[in-house]
Design a protein around this motif. Structure first.
Motif, PDB file in Angstrom:
ATOM      1  N   ASP A   1       0.860  -1.173   0.000  1.00  0.00           N
ATOM      2  CA  ASP A   1       0.000   0.000   0.000  1.00  0.00           C
ATOM      3  C   ASP A   1       0.901   1.229   0.000  1.00  0.00           C
ATOM      4  O   ASP A   1       1.988   1.235   0.572  1.00  0.00           O
ATOM      5  CB  ASP A   1      -0.902  -0.017   1.238  1.00  0.00           C
ATOM      6  CG  ASP A   1      -1.961   1.068   1.197  1.00  0.00           C
ATOM      7  OD1 ASP A   1      -2.179   1.653   0.116  1.00  0.00           O
ATOM      8  OD2 ASP A   1      -2.577   1.319   2.248  1.00  0.00           O
ATOM      9  N   LYS A   2       0.456   2.296  -0.651  1.00  0.00           N
ATOM     10  CA  LYS A   2       1.260   3.517  -0.697  1.00  0.00           C
ATOM     11  C   LYS A   2       1.382   4.150   0.686  1.00  0.00           C
ATOM     12  O   LYS A   2       2.366   4.821   0.971  1.00  0.00           O
ATOM     13  CB  LYS A   2       0.665   4.487  -1.695  1.00  0.00           C
ATOM     14  CG  LYS A   2       0.729   3.987  -3.122  1.00  0.00           C
ATOM     15  CD  LYS A   2       0.415   5.102  -4.081  1.00  0.00           C
ATOM     16  CE  LYS A   2       0.298   4.577  -5.490  1.00  0.00           C
ATOM     17  NZ  LYS A   2       1.549   4.215  -6.094  1.00  0.00           N
ATOM     18  N   ALA A   3       0.389   3.922   1.568  1.00  0.00           N
ATOM     19  CA  ALA A   3       0.428   4.506   2.903  1.00  0.00           C
ATOM     20  C   ALA A   3       1.332   3.717   3.849  1.00  0.00           C
ATOM     21  O   ALA A   3       1.820   4.263   4.833  1.00  0.00           O
ATOM     22  CB  ALA A   3      -0.980   4.572   3.486  1.00  0.00           C
ATOM     23  N   ALA A   4       1.571   2.459   3.561  1.00  0.00           N
ATOM     24  CA  ALA A   4       2.399   1.622   4.440  1.00  0.00           C
ATOM     25  C   ALA A   4       3.878   1.854   4.139  1.00  0.00           C
ATOM     26  O   ALA A   4       4.292   1.914   2.986  1.00  0.00           O
ATOM     27  CB  ALA A   4       2.054   0.159   4.251  1.00  0.00           C
ATOM     28  N   THR A   5       4.656   2.010   5.200  1.00  0.00           N
ATOM     29  CA  THR A   5       6.093   2.205   5.020  1.00  0.00           C
ATOM     30  C   THR A   5       6.813   0.878   4.802  1.00  0.00           C
ATOM     31  O   THR A   5       7.812   0.817   4.108  1.00  0.00           O
ATOM     32  CB  THR A   5       6.696   2.924   6.233  1.00  0.00           C
ATOM     33  OG1 THR A   5       6.433   2.147   7.409  1.00  0.00           O
ATOM     34  CG2 THR A   5       6.072   4.298   6.390  1.00  0.00           C
ATOM     35  N   ALA A   6       6.312  -0.179   5.429  1.00  0.00           N
ATOM     36  CA  ALA A   6       6.886  -1.516   5.259  1.00  0.00           C
ATOM     37  C   ALA A   6       5.747  -2.522   5.289  1.00  0.00           C
ATOM     38  O   ALA A   6       4.646  -2.227   5.755  1.00  0.00           O
ATOM     39  CB  ALA A   6       7.884  -1.812   6.369  1.00  0.00           C
ATOM     40  N   TYR A   7       6.008  -3.679   4.770  1.00  0.00           N
ATOM     41  CA  TYR A   7       4.981  -4.718   4.760  1.00  0.00           C
ATOM     42  C   TYR A   7       5.639  -6.067   4.984  1.00  0.00           C
ATOM     43  O   TYR A   7       6.837  -6.236   4.807  1.00  0.00           O
ATOM     44  CB  TYR A   7       4.192  -4.704   3.456  1.00  0.00           C
ATOM     45  CG  TYR A   7       5.008  -5.043   2.237  1.00  0.00           C
ATOM     46  CD1 TYR A   7       5.044  -6.338   1.756  1.00  0.00           C
ATOM     47  CD2 TYR A   7       5.746  -4.082   1.560  1.00  0.00           C
ATOM     48  CE1 TYR A   7       5.797  -6.663   0.650  1.00  0.00           C
ATOM     49  CE2 TYR A   7       6.497  -4.390   0.457  1.00  0.00           C
ATOM     50  CZ  TYR A   7       6.514  -5.693   0.001  1.00  0.00           C
ATOM     51  OH  TYR A   7       7.266  -6.007  -1.093  1.00  0.00           O
ATOM     52  N   SER A   8       4.814  -7.019   5.402  1.00  0.00           N
ATOM     53  CA  SER A   8       5.319  -8.380   5.587  1.00  0.00           C
ATOM     54  C   SER A   8       5.036  -9.194   4.331  1.00  0.00           C
ATOM     55  O   SER A   8       4.127  -8.896   3.566  1.00  0.00           O
ATOM     56  CB  SER A   8       4.665  -9.039   6.808  1.00  0.00           C
ATOM     57  OG  SER A   8       3.282  -9.176   6.594  1.00  0.00           O
ATOM     58  N   ASP A   9       5.836 -10.214   4.125  1.00  0.00           N
ATOM     59  CA  ASP A   9       5.715 -11.054   2.944  1.00  0.00           C
ATOM     60  C   ASP A   9       4.513 -11.989   3.111  1.00  0.00           C
ATOM     61  O   ASP A   9       4.460 -12.770   4.065  1.00  0.00           O
ATOM     62  CB  ASP A   9       6.997 -11.860   2.759  1.00  0.00           C
ATOM     63  CG  ASP A   9       7.032 -12.599   1.443  1.00  0.00           C
ATOM     64  OD1 ASP A   9       6.177 -12.313   0.578  1.00  0.00           O
ATOM     65  OD2 ASP A   9       7.921 -13.447   1.279  1.00  0.00           O
ATOM     66  N   PRO A  10       3.521 -11.965   2.220  1.00  0.00           N
ATOM     67  CA  PRO A  10       2.350 -12.822   2.376  1.00  0.00           C
ATOM     68  C   PRO A  10       2.573 -14.260   1.914  1.00  0.00           C
ATOM     69  O   PRO A  10       1.770 -15.131   2.203  1.00  0.00           O
ATOM     70  CB  PRO A  10       1.295 -12.136   1.518  1.00  0.00           C
ATOM     71  CG  PRO A  10       2.069 -11.451   0.459  1.00  0.00           C
ATOM     72  CD  PRO A  10       3.349 -11.010   1.120  1.00  0.00           C
ATOM     73  N   LEU A  11       3.665 -14.544   1.214  1.00  0.00           N
ATOM     74  CA  LEU A  11       3.886 -15.884   0.684  1.00  0.00           C
ATOM     75  C   LEU A  11       4.054 -16.937   1.781  1.00  0.00           C
ATOM     76  O   LEU A  11       3.429 -17.998   1.688  1.00  0.00           O
ATOM     77  CB  LEU A  11       5.084 -15.884  -0.258  1.00  0.00           C
ATOM     78  CG  LEU A  11       5.357 -17.215  -0.958  1.00  0.00           C
ATOM     79  CD1 LEU A  11       4.185 -17.586  -1.846  1.00  0.00           C
ATOM     80  CD2 LEU A  11       6.627 -17.127  -1.757  1.00  0.00           C
ATOM     81  N   PRO A  12       4.842 -16.720   2.843  1.00  0.00           N
ATOM     82  CA  PRO A  12       4.931 -17.748   3.886  1.00  0.00           C
ATOM     83  C   PRO A  12       3.590 -18.008   4.569  1.00  0.00           C
ATOM     84  O   PRO A  12       3.287 -19.143   4.916  1.00  0.00           O
ATOM     85  CB  PRO A  12       5.941 -17.185   4.885  1.00  0.00           C
ATOM     86  CG  PRO A  12       6.721 -16.201   4.121  1.00  0.00           C
ATOM     87  CD  PRO A  12       5.804 -15.651   3.089  1.00  0.00           C
ATOM     88  N   GLN A  13       2.799 -16.969   4.737  1.00  0.00           N
ATOM     89  CA  GLN A  13       1.486 -17.156   5.356  1.00  0.00           C
ATOM     90  C   GLN A  13       0.592 -18.016   4.473  1.00  0.00           C
ATOM     91  O   GLN A  13      -0.103 -18.918   4.956  1.00  0.00           O
ATOM     92  CB  GLN A  13       0.846 -15.807   5.613  1.00  0.00           C
ATOM     93  CG  GLN A  13       1.634 -14.949   6.562  1.00  0.00           C
ATOM     94  CD  GLN A  13       1.125 -13.522   6.619  1.00  0.00           C
ATOM     95  OE1 GLN A  13       0.016 -13.241   6.204  1.00  0.00           O
ATOM     96  NE2 GLN A  13       1.948 -12.632   7.151  1.00  0.00           N
TER      97      GLN A  13
END
Length: 121
Positions: free
Chosen positions: A58-70
């Motif tokens: 998201d443009k508002a998020a500074t960092a994100y977690s990887d959804p692939l392991p989930q």
């Protein structure tokens, strides 16, 4: 924290392998469950989990977690549940056919011999 996750993966793997090497079907089933837990934790650890980060870009998020392991772990949970149910049914069928729950084909000396009708000869 990394040591705790690595130690728990190692302990779950060791317990799973130990139970897989047992001669009876119930410990073998529990051993496969422990091994699937160890694999799920390993997949989570390989994904470099971060706390309080969204799993989407998201443009508002500074960092994100990887959804692939989930996604991989959710898929692995469903598959391991189905495989555990299949193994339980096969173990029950093997017990009813042979009269023993040993996975190596041997017989217990103290186990009662039961024929297909459920009666002792």
């Amino acid at each position: 924290m990394e040591f705790l996750v690595a130690a728990s993966i190692g302990i779950l793997t060791a317990v799973g392998v130990y139970l897989l090497l047992r001669a009876h079907s119930f410990p073998v089933i529990i051993g496969t469950v422990f091994l699937s837990y160890a694999v799920n934790l390993f997949l989570f650890a390989m994904g470099r989990l971060v706390i309080d980060k969204p799993p989407i870009i998201d443009k508002a998020a500074t960092a994100y977690s990887d959804p692939l392991p989930q996604a991989l772990v959710l898929t692995a949970i469903v598959i391991s549940f189905g495989m555990t149910a299949l193994i339980v049914v096969l173990a029950l069928r093997g017990y009813l056919e042979t009269g023993t729950d040993r996975v190596d084909g041997g017989r217990d000396d103290d186990a009662p011999v039961i024929d297909r009708a459920g009666e002792r000869p």
